[in-house]
Design a protein around this motif. Structure first.
Motif, short mmCIF file in Angstrom:
data_model
loop_
_atom_site.label_atom_id
_atom_site.label_comp_id
_atom_site.label_asym_id
_atom_site.label_seq_id
_atom_site.Cartn_x
_atom_site.Cartn_y
_atom_site.Cartn_z
N THR A 1 6.13 24.14 57.40
CA THR A 1 5.93 23.00 56.48
C THR A 1 7.28 22.45 56.02
OG1 THR A 1 3.98 24.17 55.71
CG2 THR A 1 4.66 22.26 54.43
N ARG A 49 2.72 16.60 51.25
CA ARG A 49 3.23 17.91 51.68
C ARG A 49 2.17 19.01 51.57
NH1 ARG A 49 8.78 19.20 51.91
NH2 ARG A 49 9.66 17.76 53.41
N PRO A 87 8.33 19.23 58.81
CA PRO A 87 7.33 18.53 57.98
C PRO A 87 6.67 17.40 58.78
CG PRO A 87 9.54 17.88 57.36
CD PRO A 87 9.70 18.95 58.38
#
Lengths: 218, 549
Positions: free
Chosen positions: A130, A140, A134
């Motif tokens: 992550t 997120r 990303p």
């Protein structure tokens, strides 16, 4: 129906942390436990969580598709698993209910601890992905959820030989892909199609679960 | 006005229902399958560039349908590709008349045909990936058929998993494609996004075709699935995906010059090497078919990435020839699997001597196997020749490697067929402990004689198939990068220095010359000490005559 959609909309506005923690907990439960009487209810709960997370990016009515398709798939899988257990019981083999009632505590730590350690690595990798890779967009939290589902799905696929468990891993993987895509590019058509994919893959897995339950025929 | 694409999608779907109802009556079921494919082929043979009056209304093949932001449209090249796919499906359905391939083979096969056709015609292309996954779920049920037991689902699960893993690749490619087409981007930024899209798309195709040497579906599916289902997957499903690849090359200029090209070529080389290295040594027909499929997938991927007119033709030809070759092997194998527990050479030893149907099965396996390996006189030779010629124009060593891999497949089939027609060893302890590899020496003459009817059986098809493949390659000039090369800015061509043919040949042949002794010594070792081979061949020939007397 409108009330259900309104409820989904309200629930999706809840704080993201509890939702994410619940999702990680559900993924952990499915990875650690390999008993369909526990994993299938957890899978339904996971579909609800994924639906709520999706409702943050797309219309709640579309997120409802995910909930409905997930519930239908879990229902189909539970019927197949029950039928498979019936056949195993006729042959005098151990079945899911017995394994819950009479847990073999001596063998549990060896299996569960290994999976737990591996799961920790997988979750760390998902968190690392992550931050390191990303997905485009600003959501997120949805990216983390997507990575967790994809990583745990792949982990289950790679470590289990039974059709039912592989299928559950596959469904988690599909949920993760959908969540990741919706977070990046909300699209009605793709949501509908992935809902359809979940349903048809679920039916295929139910069919394979039944075939898997029979003794090997040479 | 009726759209042609709707008819192509609905006809198989609507016929799948009665086919499922009649699944207990195989003749009716097969008839339904043939009817559906025949009707679709009939529709596809209508002229593309004008409206056609039918009983139900006016049909326009190229009329697009739009819904939920997607477009379903049949292009002229889709029309030819779909005709070939449905013709191949028709052949496989017809072959399933006498051997059971599971009750779901034709009903689900028709559904898969419809969904794969939709995947070929739908745009944006991300939806094609989604539709291919749906088709893969149905194919998984076809693979399983009525095969039950623990560990029996591995083939079906593997195919389903690999196809599902392609899902994010297609979605990712679709996302980058959309971003690159967004306004306000510089040319460099768009190029980077197109590169990303092409890499994702290339990865998606590799997963869909199962084009990696280890942990792919070929071995498990060939082992678990009914033989004709394996042929269906290798021809109809993989064929549609190949045509989709070509269609994207035709439509998207960035995909034509994709960065992932090098990786795909590397993957195809590995497939050819691994398949070729394994094929000759296999000891069961299912594993042999899997190795042959590995070689074929590699060769097909190479063709998909060649930018010449013949490569499009080779891809199209391969679909037709693979259907006939693999169909013949599959029908023979289905008969033999009914007579034995599995398809190991040791288990099937002498099986061809157990009756007329078994002899015909051995003949079918021999003809199909030789065609798969590209033996001159078979339809497979046409394809293999076009493939080798196309590759040889750019890389001679690779072409030689490809031919060696095909030969390896041929050797594998020779060994299998020789096991089928050899005498079953008496059940003495010595015979039981004998290594089947020692018994299954390939009697070349027997196989050559068995293969004699094959060209006559296949000779009609190349002439029928060739014009279709030629038309397809003409309809896809951009996929072959011919018109594309004209439209795009041409690089300044430097005058080429004079090529010394002798030097070039020497340069090309040198590596081959080094490897040739190794190949020859391996061949001598394999065929079992050269002094013995002539006596073995003579004995085999006399045995063959006595066998068919």
């Amino acid at each position: 129906m409108n009330d259900v959609i309104a409820l989904i909309e309200q629930l999706s506005r809840l704080a993201i942390t509890p939702l994410l923690l619940s999702l990680v907990a559900s993924a952990t439960g499915i990875v650690l436990v390999r008993n369909w009487r526990l994993t299938l209810p957890i899978l339904i709960a996971q579909y609800v969580l994924v639906g709520l997370l999706m409702a943050r990016s797309i219309q709640p009515s579309l997120a409802l598709i995910k909930l409905i398709s997930g519930a239908l798939v879990s229902f189909a899988l539970s019927i197949a698993a029950q039928r498979a257990d019936d056949m195993r019981a006729q042959r005098g083999e151990s079945i899911a209910v017995e394994r819950i009632r009479m847990v073999a505590w001596r063998s549990v730590p060896a299996q569960v601890l290994l999976r737990a350690v591996a799961l920790l690595l997988v979750l760390t990798a998902a968190f690392g992905a992550t931050t390191r890779f990303p997905l485009p967009g600003n959501a997120r939290e949805l990216h983390f959820a997507a990575y967790v589902l994809i990583a745990c799905g792949l982990f289950i696929i790679a470590t289990t030989p039974e059709a039912l468990n592989i299928g559950i891993g596959l469904l988690m993987f599909i949920s993760g892909v959908e969540l990741g895509y919706i977070a990046v590019l909300p699209n009605v058509g793709v949501s509908v199609m992935i809902g359809l994919i979940s349903l048809i893959v679920g039916i295929a897995i139910a069919y394979l679960t039944l075939a898997d339950s029979e003794p090997l025929v040479l | 006005m009726i759209s042609g694409s709707i008819l192509v999608l609905l006809l198989p779907l609507l016929t799948a229902l009665p086919a499922y109802v009649f699944r207990q009556r195989r003749s009716l079921e097969v008839l339904m399958g043939l009817l559906a494919c025949g009707l679709v082929v009939g529709v596809l043979l209508l002229p593309y560039d004008r409206s056609n009056n039918l009983l139900i209304g006016t049909l326009d093949l190229g009329r697009p349908i739009e819904f939920l932001g997607v477009t379903l449209r049949m292009h002229a090249y889709d029309q030819i590709a779909l005709s070939m796919i449905f013709l191949c499906a028709m052949i496989l359905f017809a072959l399933s008349w006498r051997t059971s391939q599971g009750r779901t083979f034709i009903p689900l096969g028709l559904c898969v045909l419809s969904i794969m056709s939709a995947g070929l015609m739908i745009r944006p292309f991300a939806y094609s990936g989604l539709l291919f996954v749906i088709a893969a779920a149905l194919v998984a049920i076809m693979i399983q058929a009525e095969h039950i037991g623990e560990r029996s689902t591995h083939g079906a699960m593997r195919y389903l998993i690999l196809s599902t893993l392609a899902l994010p690749a297609f979605l990712g490619a679709g996302y980058y494609f959309n971003q690159a087409n967004a306004s306000g981007l510089t040319e460099e930024a768009a190029a980077v996004l197109f590169d990303n899209a092409s890499i994702f798309l290339g990865g998606g195709f590799v997963l869909l075709l199962g084009a990696f040497p280890l942990f792919t579906w070929t071995h498990l599916v060939a082992n678990d699935a009914p033989p004709l289902t394996t042929a269906f997957i290798a021809t109809v499903c993989s064929g549609t995906i190949s045509f989709f690849y070509l269609a994207l090359k035709q439509e998207l200029s960035w995909f034509r010059n994709l960065d992932g090209n090098t990786y795909i070529v590397a993957v195809s080389l590995i497939m050819i090497v691994v398949g070729g290295a394994l094929a000759w040594a296999q000891m069961s027909f299912s594993r042999l078919i899997a190795s042959a499929l590995s070689v074929d997938i590699g060769a097909n991927l190479l063709m998909l990435n060649q930018h010449v007119h013949q490569s499009v033709e080779a891809v199209a030809l391969n679909v037709v020839s693979l259907t006939l070759s693999l169909g013949a092997v599959a029908i023979g194998l289905a008969i033999l699997r009914g007579k034995a527990r599995d398809d190991d050479f040791a288990e099937l030893m002498g099986a061809a001597r157990t009756g007329t149907s078994a002899r015909l099965a051995a003949l079918a396996i021999c003809a199909g196997g030789m065609s798969l390996s590209g033996l001159p006189g078979s339809i497979g030779f046409v394809t293999r020749w076009v493939q080798a010629r196309t590759i040889a124009s750019t890389d001679t060593e690779l072409a030689v490697g490809l031919l060696v891999a095909f030969a390896s497949v041929g050797i594998g089939f020779l060994r299998g067929v020789s096991a089928l027609i050899s005498e079953k060893p008496k059940s003495t302890p010595q015979a039981q402990s004998a290594n089947p590899a020692d018994v299954a020496k390939p009697p070349i003459n027997e196989v050559a004689a068995l293969n004699a009817p094959a060209p006559s059986a296949f000779e009609a098809m190349p002439t029928e198939a060739m014009p279709m493949t030629e038309v397809l390659s003409q309809e896809m000039p951009l996929a072959a990068n011919e018109m594309g090369a004209l439209n795009e800015p041409q690089p300044v061509v430097e005058p080429q220095p004079q090529v010394n043919v002798a030097e070039t040949l020497a340069e090309r042949i040198a590596p081959l010359a080094i490897s040739l002794p190794v190949i020859i010594s391996l061949a001598i070792f394999y065929f079992g000490m050269s002094p013995v081979i002539f006596t073995t061949m003579a004995a085999s020939l006399s045995r063959l005559f006595s066998f068919y007397r």
